[in-house]
Design an enzyme around this catalytic site. Structure first.
Site, PDB file in Angstrom:
ATOM      1  N   GLU A 115     -42.433 -55.686  -4.179  1.00 15.55           N
ATOM      2  CA  GLU A 115     -43.085 -56.475  -3.287  1.00 15.55           C
ATOM      3  C   GLU A 115     -43.287 -55.334  -1.911  1.00 15.55           C
ATOM      4  O   GLU A 115     -42.448 -54.712  -1.787  1.00 15.55           O
ATOM      5  CB  GLU A 115     -42.265 -57.777  -2.851  1.00 15.55           C
ATOM      6  CG  GLU A 115     -42.426 -58.557  -3.858  1.00 15.55           C
ATOM      7  CD  GLU A 115     -41.854 -59.999  -3.631  1.00 15.55           C
ATOM      8  OE1 GLU A 115     -42.261 -61.004  -4.051  1.00 15.55           O
ATOM      9  OE2 GLU A 115     -40.865 -59.972  -2.779  1.00 15.55           O
ATOM     10  N   CYS A 128     -44.046 -52.682   5.325  1.00 16.53           N
ATOM     11  CA  CYS A 128     -42.620 -52.523   4.725  1.00 16.53           C
ATOM     12  C   CYS A 128     -42.653 -52.225   3.343  1.00 16.53           C
ATOM     13  O   CYS A 128     -43.152 -52.941   2.537  1.00 16.53           O
ATOM     14  CB  CYS A 128     -41.907 -53.982   4.805  1.00 16.53           C
ATOM     15  SG  CYS A 128     -40.282 -53.999   4.417  1.00 16.53           S
ATOM     16  N   CYS A 135     -32.293 -53.139  -6.646  1.00 18.75           N
ATOM     17  CA  CYS A 135     -31.449 -52.286  -5.616  1.00 18.75           C
ATOM     18  C   CYS A 135     -30.111 -52.266  -6.234  1.00 18.75           C
ATOM     19  O   CYS A 135     -29.593 -53.041  -6.993  1.00 18.75           O
ATOM     20  CB  CYS A 135     -31.331 -53.238  -4.236  1.00 18.75           C
ATOM     21  SG  CYS A 135     -30.424 -52.224  -3.110  1.00 18.75           S
ATOM     22  N   CYS A 139     -25.397 -55.950  -1.406  1.00 19.51           N
ATOM     23  CA  CYS A 139     -25.140 -56.825  -0.115  1.00 19.51           C
ATOM     24  C   CYS A 139     -25.469 -58.170  -0.278  1.00 19.51           C
ATOM     25  O   CYS A 139     -26.369 -58.910  -0.785  1.00 19.51           O
ATOM     26  CB  CYS A 139     -26.231 -56.293   0.970  1.00 19.51           C
ATOM     27  SG  CYS A 139     -26.077 -54.313   1.292  1.00 19.51           S
ATOM     28  N   CYS A 142     -28.301 -60.595   1.192  1.00 23.00           N
ATOM     29  CA  CYS A 142     -29.680 -59.754   0.860  1.00 23.00           C
ATOM     30  C   CYS A 142     -30.399 -60.419  -0.445  1.00 23.00           C
ATOM     31  O   CYS A 142     -29.645 -60.078  -1.713  1.00 23.00           O
ATOM     32  CB  CYS A 142     -29.993 -58.596   0.860  1.00 23.00           C
ATOM     33  SG  CYS A 142     -31.309 -57.457   0.332  1.00 23.00           S
ATOM     34  N   GLY A 194     -34.855 -51.684  -2.333  1.00 24.12           N
ATOM     35  CA  GLY A 194     -34.122 -50.487  -2.540  1.00 24.12           C
ATOM     36  C   GLY A 194     -33.372 -49.873  -1.783  1.00 24.12           C
ATOM     37  O   GLY A 194     -33.732 -50.329  -0.315  1.00 24.12           O
ATOM     38  N   GLU A 195     -32.577 -48.853  -1.755  1.00 33.12           N
ATOM     39  CA  GLU A 195     -32.044 -48.013  -0.927  1.00 33.12           C
ATOM     40  C   GLU A 195     -32.657 -46.809  -0.927  1.00 33.12           C
ATOM     41  O   GLU A 195     -32.518 -45.944  -1.788  1.00 33.12           O
ATOM     42  CB  GLU A 195     -30.388 -47.785  -1.323  1.00 33.12           C
ATOM     43  CG  GLU A 195     -29.832 -46.712  -0.404  1.00 33.12           C
ATOM     44  CD  GLU A 195     -29.763 -46.648   1.064  1.00 33.12           C
ATOM     45  OE1 GLU A 195     -30.352 -45.707   1.638  1.00 33.12           O
ATOM     46  OE2 GLU A 195     -29.192 -47.702   1.514  1.00 33.12           O
ATOM     47  N   SER A 226     -34.815 -47.094   6.507  1.00 35.77           N
ATOM     48  CA  SER A 226     -33.579 -47.939   6.867  1.00 35.77           C
ATOM     49  C   SER A 226     -32.398 -47.602   5.678  1.00 35.77           C
ATOM     50  O   SER A 226     -32.968 -47.697   4.596  1.00 35.77           O
ATOM     51  CB  SER A 226     -33.692 -49.353   6.933  1.00 35.77           C
ATOM     52  OG  SER A 226     -32.660 -50.211   6.737  1.00 35.77           O
ATOM     53  N   SER A 248     -28.396 -50.475   8.285  1.00 36.03           N
ATOM     54  CA  SER A 248     -27.873 -51.776   7.983  1.00 36.03           C
ATOM     55  C   SER A 248     -26.408 -51.963   8.470  1.00 36.03           C
ATOM     56  O   SER A 248     -25.732 -51.679   7.456  1.00 36.03           O
ATOM     57  CB  SER A 248     -28.404 -52.291   6.571  1.00 36.03           C
ATOM     58  OG  SER A 248     -29.585 -52.207   6.454  1.00 36.03           O
ATOM     59  N   CYS A 368     -37.360 -60.454   6.218  1.00 34.84           N
ATOM     60  CA  CYS A 368     -36.178 -59.517   5.894  1.00 34.84           C
ATOM     61  C   CYS A 368     -35.130 -59.898   4.992  1.00 34.84           C
ATOM     62  O   CYS A 368     -34.611 -60.892   5.456  1.00 34.84           O
ATOM     63  CB  CYS A 368     -35.765 -59.130   7.394  1.00 34.84           C
ATOM     64  SG  CYS A 368     -34.435 -57.645   7.354  1.00 34.84           S
TER      65      CYS A 368
END
Length: 394
Positions: A115, A128, A135, A139, A142, A194-195, A226, A248, A368
């Site tokens: 997305e 974004c 991911c 977290c 999330c 994702g990171e 981020s 984060s 977010c």
């Protein structure tokens, strides 16, 4: 919050086998494109010039058809068509929020979906972008983190999201027309699925393309990456990308951050802050943004606000307070507006900017922390999610 969430696993991503057939020019660095052209028969002395011409067609004008590249000889265009393609992710669906936010579901190689969200604001527009399918982080607040990592996105799939959005916004400049300095897509945030720092090389190459002066031409100050705190890659980000950095953060003690952002068990708050202190100097970044999601009764007390101020002392910083965006099965609740304002006031009086982010696109699950492939959405019950977050029975 006595139980503990699972720590993120180590990730060693195997290089993807390139598909057989024509090579996609999108996502190649200038050096890689030059090497590909030489291998295709372009004389070495001409290769650099040809890269410059093709680069401008693809990234400055948004052209995907070799036949339209009129400053290339017809014979070269025909050869390029045989050996190469110019492809970006396919838009599966688009939703538009009441507030104008656009959420795209795009399909990439292998049939996977990610997305992408475009947020229009007065005087700017932010895209974004996702860097992974799913991911690897867990977290607990999330929604994306409840979807397991499938794979890293390629540089083509990352910069392709930017190109896709420019297509939808009809924002490619017209050849020969006066230059228009106003941009509908003026900023990129690597805050999607994702990171980013677990996919460093592809993210770096894609952002270099976005910043290239003969292409999309976005300033490094208009790109924000981020991370949840992949400490070994933070200095590398400063040196090799130089964009703005957002963290984060979300907690002021290791005990709470271990549960909210389990990567903290590997690189705790002190280790992370040590890495951040040198970042603005190396990258010439103005300040680091600390993202702080406001969770009712978890991390939103006055004591948390005061601890936060002490922790970031000496770091040029802005604190982005994010009202928690709820999703089906979420194990947390959003802090009250009064609590968020009281928290922000303490931060502000200490001399830090503390904007409260206005939730955007909530009606289309585009806010977010809400992003998730449609095929994966809502597959888990609240009980499953609470158990994985270490919150069951509390």
């Amino acid at each position: 919050m006595s139980a503990s969430a699972p720590i993120t696993q180590d990730v060693h991503t195997m290089p993807r086998k390139l598909p057989e057939g024509p090579v996609n020019l999108v996502g190649l660095t200038r050096d890689a494109m030059r090497a590909a052209l030489i291998e295709a028969g372009v004389p070495e002395k001409q290769a650099k010039m040809r890269v410059g011409q093709i680069w401008q067609w693809i990234y400055q004008w948004g052209v995907r058809d070799f036949d339209a590249m009129t400053n290339l000889a017809k014979t070269l265009r025909a050869e390029l068509k045989e050996r190469f393609v110019i492809e970006i992710p396919e838009v599966v669906s688009k939703q538009v929020s009441e507030d104008g936010t656009r959420k795209y579901l795009v399909r990439i190689a292998g049939g996977h979906e990610v997305e992408v969200v475009y947020i229009p604001e007065e005087g700017r527009g932010t895209l974004c972008v996702s860097s992974q399918v799913g991911c690897t982080l867990t977290c607990s607040f999330c929604h994306t983190g409840t979807q397991k990592l499938v794979r890293n996105l390629t540089a083509a799939e990352i910069i392709g999201q930017v190109m896709m959005a420019r297509d939808d916004l009809d924002e490619w400049p017209e050849i020969g027309a006066p230059k228009d300095e106003t941009r509908l897509l003026s900023n990129i945030v690597l805050m999607g699925m994702g990171e980013p720092l677990y996919n460093f090389e592809n993210v770096r190459d894609a952002m270099k393309i976005a910043m290239d002066a003969e292409g999309i031409q976005l300033s490094r100050r208009r790109i924000t990456l981020s991370t949840s705190g992949v400490v070994p890659e933070i200095a590398r980000t400063a040196e090799e990308i130089g964009c703005q950095l957002a963290i984060s953060f979300h907690a002021t003690t290791d005990e709470v951050r271990d549960k909210l952002v389990p990567i903290n068990k590997r690189w705790n708050i002190d280790v992370l802050l040590d890495a951040l202190r040198s970042y603005p100097k190396v990258s010439n970044s103005e300040r680091i943004t600390f993202e702080y999601v406001m969770l009712d009764g978890v991390n939103d007390s006055d004591e948390d606000a005061r601890r936060l101020i002490k922790l970031i002392d000496g770091i040029p910083a802005k604190i982005n307070l994010i009202p928690f965006n709820e999703w089906p099965g979420a194990p947390y609740k959003r802090s009250s507006n009064n609590r968020i304002r009281a928290f922000a006031d303490i931060i502000y009086k200490a001399g830090y900017a503390s904007p409260i982010r206005t939730p955007r696109g909530e009606d289309i699950m585009a806010a977010c922390g809400q992003l998730k492939s449609a095929t994966e959405r809502a597959r888990k019950s609240r009980r499953q999610i609470e158990a994985e977050a270490g919150l069951a029975g509390q």
